[in-house]
Design an enzyme around this catalytic site. Structure first.
Site, PDB file in Angstrom:
ATOM      1  N   LYS A  23       0.837  -1.211   0.000  1.00  0.00           N
ATOM      2  CA  LYS A  23       0.000   0.000   0.000  1.00  0.00           C
ATOM      3  C   LYS A  23       0.872   1.262   0.000  1.00  0.00           C
ATOM      4  O   LYS A  23       0.665   2.159  -0.804  1.00  0.00           O
ATOM      5  CB  LYS A  23      -0.934   0.023   1.228  1.00  0.00           C
ATOM      6  CG  LYS A  23      -1.874  -1.162   1.308  1.00  0.00           C
ATOM      7  CD  LYS A  23      -2.767  -1.093   2.532  1.00  0.00           C
ATOM      8  CE  LYS A  23      -2.036  -1.182   3.859  1.00  0.00           C
ATOM      9  NZ  LYS A  23      -1.344  -2.456   4.118  1.00  0.00           N
ATOM     10  N   ARG A  98      -9.674   1.162   8.037  1.00  0.00           N
ATOM     11  CA  ARG A  98      -9.244  -0.185   8.406  1.00  0.00           C
ATOM     12  C   ARG A  98     -10.426  -1.008   8.903  1.00  0.00           C
ATOM     13  O   ARG A  98     -10.342  -2.213   9.000  1.00  0.00           O
ATOM     14  CB  ARG A  98      -8.269  -0.124   9.592  1.00  0.00           C
ATOM     15  CG  ARG A  98      -6.872   0.218   9.262  1.00  0.00           C
ATOM     16  CD  ARG A  98      -6.187  -0.995   8.696  1.00  0.00           C
ATOM     17  NE  ARG A  98      -4.824  -1.162   9.120  1.00  0.00           N
ATOM     18  CZ  ARG A  98      -3.822  -0.371   8.797  1.00  0.00           C
ATOM     19  NH1 ARG A  98      -3.997   0.681   8.073  1.00  0.00           N
ATOM     20  NH2 ARG A  98      -2.599  -0.635   9.205  1.00  0.00           N
ATOM     21  N   ARG A 135      11.697  -5.538   5.148  1.00  0.00           N
ATOM     22  CA  ARG A 135      11.449  -4.109   4.907  1.00  0.00           C
ATOM     23  C   ARG A 135      12.389  -3.234   5.739  1.00  0.00           C
ATOM     24  O   ARG A 135      12.650  -3.508   6.919  1.00  0.00           O
ATOM     25  CB  ARG A 135      10.007  -3.754   5.258  1.00  0.00           C
ATOM     26  CG  ARG A 135       9.753  -2.248   5.181  1.00  0.00           C
ATOM     27  CD  ARG A 135       8.306  -1.892   5.158  1.00  0.00           C
ATOM     28  NE  ARG A 135       7.586  -2.348   6.335  1.00  0.00           N
ATOM     29  CZ  ARG A 135       6.260  -2.289   6.451  1.00  0.00           C
ATOM     30  NH1 ARG A 135       5.529  -1.805   5.469  1.00  0.00           N
ATOM     31  NH2 ARG A 135       5.672  -2.723   7.545  1.00  0.00           N
ATOM     32  N   ARG A 167      11.266  -0.935  11.042  1.00  0.00           N
ATOM     33  CA  ARG A 167      10.123  -0.446  11.819  1.00  0.00           C
ATOM     34  C   ARG A 167       9.949  -1.276  13.085  1.00  0.00           C
ATOM     35  O   ARG A 167      10.163  -2.482  13.083  1.00  0.00           O
ATOM     36  CB  ARG A 167       8.843  -0.533  10.965  1.00  0.00           C
ATOM     37  CG  ARG A 167       8.487   0.769  10.318  1.00  0.00           C
ATOM     38  CD  ARG A 167       7.379   0.660   9.327  1.00  0.00           C
ATOM     39  NE  ARG A 167       6.150   0.035   9.809  1.00  0.00           N
ATOM     40  CZ  ARG A 167       5.011   0.027   9.103  1.00  0.00           C
ATOM     41  NH1 ARG A 167       4.967   0.614   7.918  1.00  0.00           N
ATOM     42  NH2 ARG A 167       3.934  -0.567   9.572  1.00  0.00           N
ATOM     43  N   ARG A 178      -0.803  -8.279  13.561  1.00  0.00           N
ATOM     44  CA  ARG A 178      -1.416  -7.372  12.587  1.00  0.00           C
ATOM     45  C   ARG A 178      -2.155  -8.165  11.512  1.00  0.00           C
ATOM     46  O   ARG A 178      -3.245  -7.796  11.094  1.00  0.00           O
ATOM     47  CB  ARG A 178      -0.333  -6.489  11.942  1.00  0.00           C
ATOM     48  CG  ARG A 178       0.101  -5.354  12.843  1.00  0.00           C
ATOM     49  CD  ARG A 178       1.546  -4.957  12.608  1.00  0.00           C
ATOM     50  NE  ARG A 178       1.774  -4.391  11.298  1.00  0.00           N
ATOM     51  CZ  ARG A 178       2.945  -4.447  10.663  1.00  0.00           C
ATOM     52  NH1 ARG A 178       3.972  -5.074  11.205  1.00  0.00           N
ATOM     53  NH2 ARG A 178       3.086  -3.880   9.498  1.00  0.00           N
TER      54      ARG A 178
HETATM   55  P1  AP5 Z   1       4.844  -1.606   1.963  1.00  0.00           P
HETATM   56  O1  AP5 Z   1       4.479  -0.761   0.790  1.00  0.00           O
HETATM   57  O2  AP5 Z   1       5.579  -0.955   3.088  1.00  0.00           O
HETATM   58  O3  AP5 Z   1       3.552  -2.397   2.495  1.00  0.00           O
HETATM   59  P2  AP5 Z   1       2.214  -1.859   3.167  1.00  0.00           P
HETATM   60  O4  AP5 Z   1       1.067  -2.554   2.511  1.00  0.00           O
HETATM   61  O5  AP5 Z   1       2.190  -0.363   3.209  1.00  0.00           O
HETATM   62  O6  AP5 Z   1       2.382  -2.489   4.590  1.00  0.00           O
HETATM   63  P3  AP5 Z   1       2.372  -1.862   6.042  1.00  0.00           P
HETATM   64  O7  AP5 Z   1       3.004  -2.883   6.963  1.00  0.00           O
HETATM   65  O8  AP5 Z   1       2.973  -0.476   6.062  1.00  0.00           O
HETATM   66  O9  AP5 Z   1       0.903  -1.787   6.327  1.00  0.00           O
HETATM   67  P4  AP5 Z   1       0.340  -1.641   7.731  1.00  0.00           P
HETATM   68  O10 AP5 Z   1      -1.093  -1.596   7.388  1.00  0.00           O
HETATM   69  O11 AP5 Z   1       0.760  -2.632   8.732  1.00  0.00           O
HETATM   70  O12 AP5 Z   1       1.060  -0.340   8.288  1.00  0.00           O
HETATM   71  P5  AP5 Z   1       0.609   1.143   8.449  1.00  0.00           P
HETATM   72  O13 AP5 Z   1       1.835   1.946   8.344  1.00  0.00           O
HETATM   73  O14 AP5 Z   1      -0.571   1.479   7.603  1.00  0.00           O
HETATM   74  O15 AP5 Z   1       5.691  -2.854   1.405  1.00  0.00           O
HETATM   75  C1  AP5 Z   1       6.235  -3.815   2.305  1.00  0.00           C
HETATM   76  C2  AP5 Z   1       7.612  -4.284   1.786  1.00  0.00           C
HETATM   77  O16 AP5 Z   1       7.431  -4.954   0.538  1.00  0.00           O
HETATM   78  C3  AP5 Z   1       8.602  -3.138   1.518  1.00  0.00           C
HETATM   79  O17 AP5 Z   1       9.895  -3.539   1.901  1.00  0.00           O
HETATM   80  C4  AP5 Z   1       8.523  -2.935   0.000  1.00  0.00           C
HETATM   81  O18 AP5 Z   1       9.742  -2.450  -0.505  1.00  0.00           O
HETATM   82  C5  AP5 Z   1       8.230  -4.352  -0.484  1.00  0.00           C
HETATM   83  N1  AP5 Z   1       7.412  -4.385  -1.716  1.00  0.00           N
HETATM   84  C6  AP5 Z   1       6.282  -3.639  -1.977  1.00  0.00           C
HETATM   85  N2  AP5 Z   1       5.808  -3.956  -3.202  1.00  0.00           N
HETATM   86  C7  AP5 Z   1       6.622  -4.931  -3.705  1.00  0.00           C
HETATM   87  C8  AP5 Z   1       6.637  -5.681  -4.936  1.00  0.00           C
HETATM   88  N3  AP5 Z   1       5.712  -5.509  -5.898  1.00  0.00           N
HETATM   89  N4  AP5 Z   1       7.610  -6.600  -5.086  1.00  0.00           N
HETATM   90  C9  AP5 Z   1       8.552  -6.799  -4.136  1.00  0.00           C
HETATM   91  N5  AP5 Z   1       8.601  -6.129  -2.951  1.00  0.00           N
HETATM   92  C10 AP5 Z   1       7.652  -5.204  -2.744  1.00  0.00           C
HETATM   93  O19 AP5 Z   1       0.066   1.106   9.970  1.00  0.00           O
HETATM   94  C11 AP5 Z   1       0.949   0.868  11.049  1.00  0.00           C
HETATM   95  C12 AP5 Z   1       0.156   0.858  12.343  1.00  0.00           C
HETATM   96  O20 AP5 Z   1      -0.481   2.140  12.534  1.00  0.00           O
HETATM   97  C13 AP5 Z   1      -1.003  -0.148  12.402  1.00  0.00           C
HETATM   98  O21 AP5 Z   1      -0.569  -1.430  12.789  1.00  0.00           O
HETATM   99  C14 AP5 Z   1      -1.908   0.513  13.454  1.00  0.00           C
HETATM  100  O22 AP5 Z   1      -1.412   0.331  14.754  1.00  0.00           O
HETATM  101  C15 AP5 Z   1      -1.784   1.989  13.116  1.00  0.00           C
HETATM  102  N6  AP5 Z   1      -2.803   2.415  12.128  1.00  0.00           N
HETATM  103  C16 AP5 Z   1      -2.582   2.861  10.860  1.00  0.00           C
HETATM  104  N7  AP5 Z   1      -3.739   3.147  10.249  1.00  0.00           N
HETATM  105  C17 AP5 Z   1      -4.729   2.867  11.147  1.00  0.00           C
HETATM  106  C18 AP5 Z   1      -6.153   2.929  11.098  1.00  0.00           C
HETATM  107  N8  AP5 Z   1      -6.812   3.342   9.993  1.00  0.00           N
HETATM  108  N9  AP5 Z   1      -6.857   2.545  12.203  1.00  0.00           N
HETATM  109  C19 AP5 Z   1      -6.237   2.124  13.323  1.00  0.00           C
HETATM  110  N10 AP5 Z   1      -4.874   2.034  13.429  1.00  0.00           N
HETATM  111  C20 AP5 Z   1      -4.131   2.402  12.357  1.00  0.00           C
END
Ligand code: AP5
Length: 228
Positions: A23, A98, A135, A167, A178
């Site tokens: 994402k 979410r 990552r 992270r 998660r």
């Molecule tokens: P990446 O793009 O970082 O993946 P992502 O889908 O963004 O995964 P996240 O772990 O960031 O999602 P998340 O939902 O846990 O975290 P968020 O920051 O939103 O890609 C991952 C890896 O794969 C990278 O190394 C990348 O280089 C690689 N990659 C990507 N595409 C690729 C491809 N095509 N081929 C090969 N490699 C590839 O949230 C963090 C925390 O914040 C949550 O756990 C929660 O506590 C809180 N939070 C955030 N939003 C909310 C909400 N709406 N409600 C409540 N709590 C929330």
């Protein structure tokens, strides 16, 4: 007329998908493609945590454990961000909503317009586990890397020279927590967007460029349809 006006501004979309689906990687690129802001709740919450405010410290406790931050907190953060001028002409949401209740709140915030597409990036669990454990991110700007495709100078960010770190929530127990939470929340959320007729599913496997062009095709396609 209404439809022509909508197309003259940028898209209003959200990217859904498991942790590690890509994402964040894709949202930045999609936002740059359309010239609209990339709004990531994860990035906003991590910035608050890094600033050390009492709000940020509370949010960090949830995030580091792999739990969701309470809805009322996240909704308040998103409402403030969407009210900024640059979000009036469209946006790419990343990590929000979410839960079904966040989706319903978002609908109220955006009324009378709603999202044009909710795009679910679909990636199998073994692939996301490999992506998350490898990552690495810039500790300053949050740019996303992987041990298999690191920045040019291994420990510093290509964009701003910031230190490359892992992270806090990319350790195995938080990753599993998660992913479990995601499985519980995603059904009702997907059902909500399927019911509105704006759910799109794209495969998140393949190269970053391949996934990006699938997402852009999907958004362009959704925007060619007459407004609901
Ligand atoms: P990446 O793009 O970082 O993946 P992502 O889908 O963004 O995964 P996240 O772990 O960031 O999602 P998340 O939902 O846990 O975290 P968020 O920051 O939103 O890609 C991952 C890896 O794969 C990278 O190394 C990348 O280089 C690689 N990659 C990507 N595409 C690729 C491809 N095509 N081929 C090969 N490699 C590839 O949230 C963090 C925390 O914040 C949550 O756990 C929660 O506590 C809180 N939070 C955030 N939003 C909310 C909400 N709406 N409600 C409540 N709590 C929330």
């Amino acid at each position: 007329m209404e439809h022509e006006r909508a197309l003259s501004s940028g898209p209003r979309v959200t990217l859904l998908g498991k942790q590690g689906a890509g994402k964040g990687t894709q949202a930045g690129r999609v936002a740059a493609h359309y010239g609209v802001p990339h709004i990531s709740t994860g990035d906003m919450l991590r910035a608050a945590a890094a600033a050390g405010t009492s709000f940020g410290r509370r949010a960090a406790e949830y995030m580091d454990a792999g739990d969701l931050v309470p809805d009322n907190v996240v909704i308040g953060v998103v409402a403030e961000r969407l009210a900024e001028d640059d979000a009036c002409g469209g946006f790419v949401l990343d990590g929000f909503p979410r839960t079904r209740s966040q989706a319903e709140e978002l609908q109220l915030l955006l009324a009378p317009n709603d999202l044009e597409a909710a795009i679910d990036i679909d990636v199998p669990i073994p692939v996301v586990m490999r992506r998350l454990s490898g990552r690495r991110v810039c500790g300053v700007c949050g740019a996303i890397y992987h041990v298999d495709h690191p920045p040019k100078h291994k420990w510093t960010c290509d964009a701003d020279g910031g230190e490359i770190i892992q992270r806090q929530d990319d350790h195995e127990s938080a990753i599993l927590r998660r992913l479990n939470l995601y499985e519980q929340e995603i059904g009702p959320l997907i059902g909500h967007y399927a019911g509105l007729g704006i759910l799109r599913i794209v495969s998140g496997t393949g190269t970053v460029e391949e996934v990006l062009s699938r997402i852009i095709e999907c958004i362009d396609d959704a925007r060619r349809l007459p407004a609901r």
